[in-house]
Design a protein around this motif. Structure first.
Motif, PDB file in Angstrom:
ATOM      1  N   ARG A 193       0.831  -1.209   0.000  1.00  0.00           N
ATOM      2  CA  ARG A 193       0.000   0.000   0.000  1.00  0.00           C
ATOM      3  C   ARG A 193       0.860   1.251   0.000  1.00  0.00           C
ATOM      4  NH1 ARG A 193      -3.971  -2.291   4.029  1.00  0.00           N
ATOM      5  NH2 ARG A 193      -5.429  -3.330   2.674  1.00  0.00           N
ATOM      6  N   ARG A 194       0.308   2.281  -0.604  1.00  0.00           N
ATOM      7  CA  ARG A 194       1.002   3.566  -0.685  1.00  0.00           C
ATOM      8  C   ARG A 194       1.117   4.191   0.704  1.00  0.00           C
ATOM      9  NH1 ARG A 194      -0.464   8.179  -4.988  1.00  0.00           N
ATOM     10  NH2 ARG A 194       1.399   7.493  -6.036  1.00  0.00           N
ATOM     11  N   ARG A 195       2.275   4.733   0.996  1.00  0.00           N
ATOM     12  CA  ARG A 195       2.505   5.388   2.277  1.00  0.00           C
ATOM     13  C   ARG A 195       2.447   6.902   2.093  1.00  0.00           C
ATOM     14  NH1 ARG A 195       5.675   1.005   1.983  1.00  0.00           N
ATOM     15  NH2 ARG A 195       5.719  -0.421   3.721  1.00  0.00           N
ATOM     16  N   PRO A 196       2.129   7.644   3.144  1.00  0.00           N
ATOM     17  CA  PRO A 196       2.128   9.107   3.021  1.00  0.00           C
ATOM     18  C   PRO A 196       3.525   9.606   2.677  1.00  0.00           C
ATOM     19  CG  PRO A 196       1.405   8.421   5.229  1.00  0.00           C
ATOM     20  CD  PRO A 196       1.754   7.195   4.463  1.00  0.00           C
ATOM     21  N   ALA A 197       3.553  10.690   1.931  1.00  0.00           N
ATOM     22  CA  ALA A 197       4.835  11.265   1.531  1.00  0.00           C
ATOM     23  C   ALA A 197       5.593  11.746   2.770  1.00  0.00           C
ATOM     24  CB  ALA A 197       4.612  12.426   0.581  1.00  0.00           C
ATOM     25  N   PRO A 198       6.883  11.496   2.810  1.00  0.00           N
ATOM     26  CA  PRO A 198       7.655  11.975   3.949  1.00  0.00           C
ATOM     27  C   PRO A 198       7.842  13.487   3.851  1.00  0.00           C
ATOM     28  CG  PRO A 198       9.100  10.996   2.334  1.00  0.00           C
ATOM     29  CD  PRO A 198       7.694  10.780   1.856  1.00  0.00           C
ATOM     30  N   GLY A 199       8.216  14.076   4.927  1.00  0.00           N
ATOM     31  CA  GLY A 199       8.466  15.511   4.921  1.00  0.00           C
ATOM     32  C   GLY A 199       7.577  16.233   5.905  1.00  0.00           C
ATOM     33  N   ARG A 200       7.767  17.512   5.904  1.00  0.00           N
ATOM     34  CA  ARG A 200       7.041  18.371   6.830  1.00  0.00           C
ATOM     35  C   ARG A 200       5.554  18.424   6.462  1.00  0.00           C
ATOM     36  NH1 ARG A 200       9.072  24.477   8.051  1.00  0.00           N
ATOM     37  NH2 ARG A 200       7.692  24.855   9.801  1.00  0.00           N
ATOM     38  N   PRO A 201       4.672  18.355   7.443  1.00  0.00           N
ATOM     39  CA  PRO A 201       3.236  18.439   7.131  1.00  0.00           C
ATOM     40  C   PRO A 201       2.867  19.851   6.678  1.00  0.00           C
ATOM     41  CG  PRO A 201       3.587  18.365   9.507  1.00  0.00           C
ATOM     42  CD  PRO A 201       4.920  18.145   8.861  1.00  0.00           C
ATOM     43  N   PRO A 202       1.777  20.005   5.916  1.00  0.00           N
ATOM     44  CA  PRO A 202       1.389  21.339   5.460  1.00  0.00           C
ATOM     45  C   PRO A 202       1.070  22.254   6.636  1.00  0.00           C
ATOM     46  CG  PRO A 202      -0.237  19.688   4.822  1.00  0.00           C
ATOM     47  CD  PRO A 202       0.889  18.967   5.465  1.00  0.00           C
ATOM     48  N   GLU A 203       1.345  23.544   6.464  1.00  0.00           N
ATOM     49  CA  GLU A 203       1.131  24.499   7.543  1.00  0.00           C
ATOM     50  C   GLU A 203      -0.340  24.822   7.746  1.00  0.00           C
ATOM     51  OE1 GLU A 203       3.861  27.820   7.728  1.00  0.00           O
ATOM     52  OE2 GLU A 203       5.213  26.764   6.389  1.00  0.00           O
ATOM     53  N   LEU A 204      -1.147  24.668   6.711  1.00  0.00           N
ATOM     54  CA  LEU A 204      -2.576  24.948   6.807  1.00  0.00           C
ATOM     55  C   LEU A 204      -3.362  23.649   6.734  1.00  0.00           C
ATOM     56  CD1 LEU A 204      -2.828  27.950   4.327  1.00  0.00           C
ATOM     57  CD2 LEU A 204      -2.667  28.050   6.802  1.00  0.00           C
ATOM     58  N   ASP A 205      -4.317  23.479   7.652  1.00  0.00           N
ATOM     59  CA  ASP A 205      -5.162  22.295   7.559  1.00  0.00           C
ATOM     60  C   ASP A 205      -6.283  22.566   6.552  1.00  0.00           C
ATOM     61  OD1 ASP A 205      -7.127  23.809   8.855  1.00  0.00           O
ATOM     62  OD2 ASP A 205      -6.668  22.973  10.821  1.00  0.00           O
ATOM     63  N   ASP A 206      -7.101  21.554   6.303  1.00  0.00           N
ATOM     64  CA  ASP A 206      -8.126  21.658   5.257  1.00  0.00           C
ATOM     65  C   ASP A 206      -9.154  22.752   5.549  1.00  0.00           C
ATOM     66  OD1 ASP A 206      -6.894  19.662   3.841  1.00  0.00           O
ATOM     67  OD2 ASP A 206      -8.193  18.059   4.609  1.00  0.00           O
ATOM     68  N   THR A 207      -9.540  22.942   6.802  1.00  0.00           N
ATOM     69  CA  THR A 207     -10.518  23.990   7.117  1.00  0.00           C
ATOM     70  C   THR A 207      -9.917  25.373   6.886  1.00  0.00           C
ATOM     71  OG1 THR A 207      -9.911  23.921   9.460  1.00  0.00           O
ATOM     72  CG2 THR A 207     -11.780  22.577   8.782  1.00  0.00           C
ATOM     73  N   GLN A 208      -8.636  25.551   7.203  1.00  0.00           N
ATOM     74  CA  GLN A 208      -7.981  26.826   6.947  1.00  0.00           C
ATOM     75  C   GLN A 208      -7.873  27.091   5.452  1.00  0.00           C
ATOM     76  OE1 GLN A 208      -4.455  25.933   9.276  1.00  0.00           O
ATOM     77  NE2 GLN A 208      -4.909  27.647  10.656  1.00  0.00           N
ATOM     78  N   VAL A 209      -7.573  26.059   4.677  1.00  0.00           N
ATOM     79  CA  VAL A 209      -7.474  26.215   3.222  1.00  0.00           C
ATOM     80  C   VAL A 209      -8.821  26.629   2.650  1.00  0.00           C
ATOM     81  CG1 VAL A 209      -7.078  24.990   1.043  1.00  0.00           C
ATOM     82  CG2 VAL A 209      -5.509  24.659   2.954  1.00  0.00           C
ATOM     83  N   GLU A 210      -9.897  26.041   3.126  1.00  0.00           N
ATOM     84  CA  GLU A 210     -11.228  26.409   2.633  1.00  0.00           C
ATOM     85  C   GLU A 210     -11.592  27.834   3.039  1.00  0.00           C
ATOM     86  OE1 GLU A 210     -13.056  24.944   0.323  1.00  0.00           O
ATOM     87  OE2 GLU A 210     -11.337  23.611   0.232  1.00  0.00           O
ATOM     88  N   ALA A 211     -11.177  28.265   4.235  1.00  0.00           N
ATOM     89  CA  ALA A 211     -11.410  29.647   4.652  1.00  0.00           C
ATOM     90  C   ALA A 211     -10.635  30.611   3.755  1.00  0.00           C
ATOM     91  CB  ALA A 211     -11.014  29.835   6.116  1.00  0.00           C
ATOM     92  N   VAL A 212      -9.416  30.249   3.398  1.00  0.00           N
ATOM     93  CA  VAL A 212      -8.605  31.076   2.494  1.00  0.00           C
ATOM     94  C   VAL A 212      -9.259  31.121   1.119  1.00  0.00           C
ATOM     95  CG1 VAL A 212      -6.394  31.192   1.279  1.00  0.00           C
ATOM     96  CG2 VAL A 212      -6.436  30.754   3.732  1.00  0.00           C
ATOM     97  N   ARG A 213      -9.740  29.980   0.621  1.00  0.00           N
ATOM     98  CA  ARG A 213     -10.410  29.944  -0.684  1.00  0.00           C
ATOM     99  C   ARG A 213     -11.606  30.899  -0.686  1.00  0.00           C
ATOM    100  NH1 ARG A 213     -10.877  25.899  -4.588  1.00  0.00           N
ATOM    101  NH2 ARG A 213     -10.136  24.318  -3.146  1.00  0.00           N
ATOM    102  N   ALA A 214     -12.430  30.828   0.354  1.00  0.00           N
ATOM    103  CA  ALA A 214     -13.603  31.703   0.428  1.00  0.00           C
ATOM    104  C   ALA A 214     -13.195  33.167   0.457  1.00  0.00           C
ATOM    105  CB  ALA A 214     -14.426  31.346   1.665  1.00  0.00           C
ATOM    106  N   ALA A 215     -12.134  33.479   1.186  1.00  0.00           N
ATOM    107  CA  ALA A 215     -11.667  34.866   1.267  1.00  0.00           C
ATOM    108  C   ALA A 215     -11.142  35.348  -0.082  1.00  0.00           C
ATOM    109  CB  ALA A 215     -10.582  34.985   2.335  1.00  0.00           C
ATOM    110  N   LEU A 216     -10.415  34.503  -0.790  1.00  0.00           N
ATOM    111  CA  LEU A 216      -9.857  34.896  -2.084  1.00  0.00           C
ATOM    112  C   LEU A 216     -10.951  35.049  -3.136  1.00  0.00           C
ATOM    113  CD1 LEU A 216      -6.640  32.679  -2.239  1.00  0.00           C
ATOM    114  CD2 LEU A 216      -6.820  35.093  -1.627  1.00  0.00           C
ATOM    115  N   GLU A 217     -11.994  34.253  -3.042  1.00  0.00           N
ATOM    116  CA  GLU A 217     -13.082  34.338  -4.014  1.00  0.00           C
ATOM    117  C   GLU A 217     -13.879  35.631  -3.869  1.00  0.00           C
ATOM    118  OE1 GLU A 217     -15.123  30.621  -3.512  1.00  0.00           O
ATOM    119  OE2 GLU A 217     -13.781  29.586  -4.913  1.00  0.00           O
TER     120      GLU A 217
END
Length: 118
Positions: free
Chosen positions: A17-41
């Motif tokens: 099975r595929r494993r998650p990519a190694p490295g630093r996790p994203p700084e914004l979680d999914d709810t923050q990304v959606e809030a940013v999307r709404a603000a940019l729109e």
């Protein structure tokens, strides 16, 4: 091929099975990304910018206002293109003073006069 076969023999289908990519996790979680999307729109002018044009710096300011996270320009670009799925759009360059009716008049009257004078 040998590696995957060895993994299959040692751990079965679960090992392949595929494993998650190694490295630093994203700084914004999914709810923050959606809030940013709404603000940019809402557009750049809704956030106090003079022109309704997004730049990486402006998006970074809005991201910081909405989520409290300050992103570097490269991270803002990855957010826009990767997580939001947006692409680069450049506005058409056109003079603000451009007067289409005056241009049409000039082409219809002045240009033939100038061309005839040759």
């Amino acid at each position: 091929m040998r590696r995957s076969r060895r993994m299959w023999e040692q751990g079965g289908a679960k090992a392949l099975r595929r494993r998650p990519a190694p490295g630093r996790p994203p700084e914004l979680d999914d709810t923050q990304v959606e809030a940013v999307r709404a603000a940019l729109e809402q557009g750049a002018q809704a956030h106090g910018f003079a022109a309704d044009l997004w730049t990486l710096e402006r998006v970074g300011v809005v991201v910081e206002r909405v989520s409290g996270v300050k992103l570097a320009r490269a991270s803002v670009w990855r957010l826009l293109t990767g997580r939001l799925g947006w692409s680069l759009q450049r506005p058409r360059r056109q003079a603000v003073e451009r007067d289409e009716s005056e241009i049409a008049r000039w082409v219809a009257t002045e240009w033939p006069r100038i061309k005839k004078g040759r």
